[in-house]
Write an enzyme that holds these catalytic residues in place. Structure first.
Site, short mmCIF file in Angstrom:
data_model
loop_
_atom_site.label_atom_id
_atom_site.label_comp_id
_atom_site.label_asym_id
_atom_site.label_seq_id
_atom_site.Cartn_x
_atom_site.Cartn_y
_atom_site.Cartn_z
N CYS A 145 -2.49 -4.24 5.99
CA CYS A 145 -3.12 -4.78 7.69
C CYS A 145 -4.56 -4.94 7.30
O CYS A 145 -5.18 -5.79 6.46
CB CYS A 145 -2.91 -3.74 8.53
N GLN A 146 -5.36 -4.39 8.14
CA GLN A 146 -6.81 -4.49 7.92
C GLN A 146 -7.03 -3.92 6.54
O GLN A 146 -8.23 -4.68 5.96
CB GLN A 146 -7.64 -3.42 9.13
#
Length: 365
Positions: A145-146
């Site tokens: 994700c991030q």
């Protein structure tokens, strides 16, 4: 007719009461919910972060260690939520020598931590520690994700230290209106929030994520729980998930400001204009093999945000795999649990050269 309806209602009421009673009894027997279930060892500490080492199993061990860089906004134990739903356990079972960063909880004094501190500081320091302690010239990196965006930036700046790059549900191209989060972020006054309160509260971000799918994430899950409340294992899984969902660290103000303004709002990474520490992050410097994994039903990071990576990097060895799951399903769905670990392990082993003899390691505090 009325008597039959009344009898049915009474029977249903009694059934629900029995489920509630059994569910209450199950909850009373549960003490604390663990944060990860797979045995691990803390091998590195720096400021508030620490690194866990999960030893590989079996005879076919990948010769290059794997570092997982999770998102800053949530905790990494979603990938190790319980015994039968642990990607960590399945990855080491496939012979991967696994290291995982736990970011910890930023305090008010961490408001001024920058993205340079995270990428050039913490991630680079952890990579160097793993290289030194294992004797491997390079490491494999899996960014989630991030953390996938941060890992991609790191691989572009330090290609000589990365053997292979794997990203999972990574937000790369954010010039899209496919997802509500991307639309919201474009109009969010991040300067006002950071200048006013410093760190961005994890509770605020968590509320934003919940309201992206309010019926499913706020109402439907509790209705579904009621039907299986008499099953102790269902109750334990539900509580583990709830603990993870609401276990959201605050975001260091300056890092969050740059992340939202330059990646979400201006999409500078894909334009080739994103700078970190005075250096332009050129994704064409990513010449190592890339494995890109994403969910076709992901509402947080829609497929459009992840797919373009193949056209932006400098390597032709790019493997793109889409799973018919949502964001959380990438970690806990039966399909991902069955297919992803051997896919990742085999892909890495095919592209990992043998490591050199092990050198001395050390713990930094």
């Amino acid at each position: 007719m009325a008597e039959n309806i009344m009898e049915t209602m009474m029977q249903e009421s009694a059934r629900v009461q029995q489920k509630l009673l059994k569910g209450f009894e199950s909850m009373m027997q549960i003490r604390d919910m663990e944060e990860g279930v797979t045995p691990r060892e803390v091998v590195y500490r720096e400021d508030k972060i620490q690194v866990f080492h999960y030893k590989p199993e079996g005879e076919d061990i990948c010769p290059v260690p794997l570092l997982i860089v999770y998102a800053l906004v949530n905790r990494q134990y979603m990938m190790d939520i319980q015994d039968n739903l642990s990607l960590f356990r399945k990855l080491i079972g496939q012979g991967l020598d696994l290291y995982v960063i736990e970011w910890g909880y930023p305090s008010k004094m961490d408001k001024y931590l920058t993205m340079e501190d995270y990428v050039d500081g913490y991630i680079n320091n952890v990579v160097d520690f793993i290289r030194e302690s294992t004797g491997s010239e390079k490491v494999n990196i899996l960014g989630v994700c991030q953390g996938g965006a941060l890992s991609t930036i790191y691989a572009a700046l330090y290609p000589d230290k990365v053997q292979n790059l794997v990203v999972m549900v990574a937000p790369i191209d954010l010039d899209t209106t496919d997802g509500l989060l991307q639309v919201w972020a474009k109009f969010f006054d991040v300067d006002l929030m950071v200048d006013t309160i410093g760190n961005v509260p994890g509770d605020f971000l968590n509320l934003v994520f919940l309201w992206l799918k309010p019926f499913q994430l706020i109402i439907d899950k509790y209705v579904g729980l009621l039907d299986r409340l008499d099953d102790p294992e269902t109750v334990k899984y539900f509580l583990r998930m709830e603990k993870w969902i609401f276990d959201s660290p605050d975001q260091a103000g300056e890092t969050f400001r740059k992340y939202v303004k330059e990646l979400f709002q201006e999409n500078l990474l894909c334009k080739g204009e994103f700078k970190l520490g005075g250096r332009t992050v050129d994704l064409r410097n990513i010449t190592m093999p890339v494995l890109n994994l994403f969910g076709e039903q992901d509402h947080l990071v829609p497929p459009y945000c992840s797919k373009p990576l193949a056209d932006l990097v400098g390597t032709k060895d790019v493997t793109t795999i889409a799973y018919p799951v949502g964001h959380i399903g990438m970690y806990v769905s039966s399909k991902a649990q069955k297919e992803m670990p051997p896919t990742v392990a085999n892909w890495l082993k095919e592209r990992s050269a043998p490591r050199k003899a092990k050198g001395p390691g050390k713990e930094k505090s």
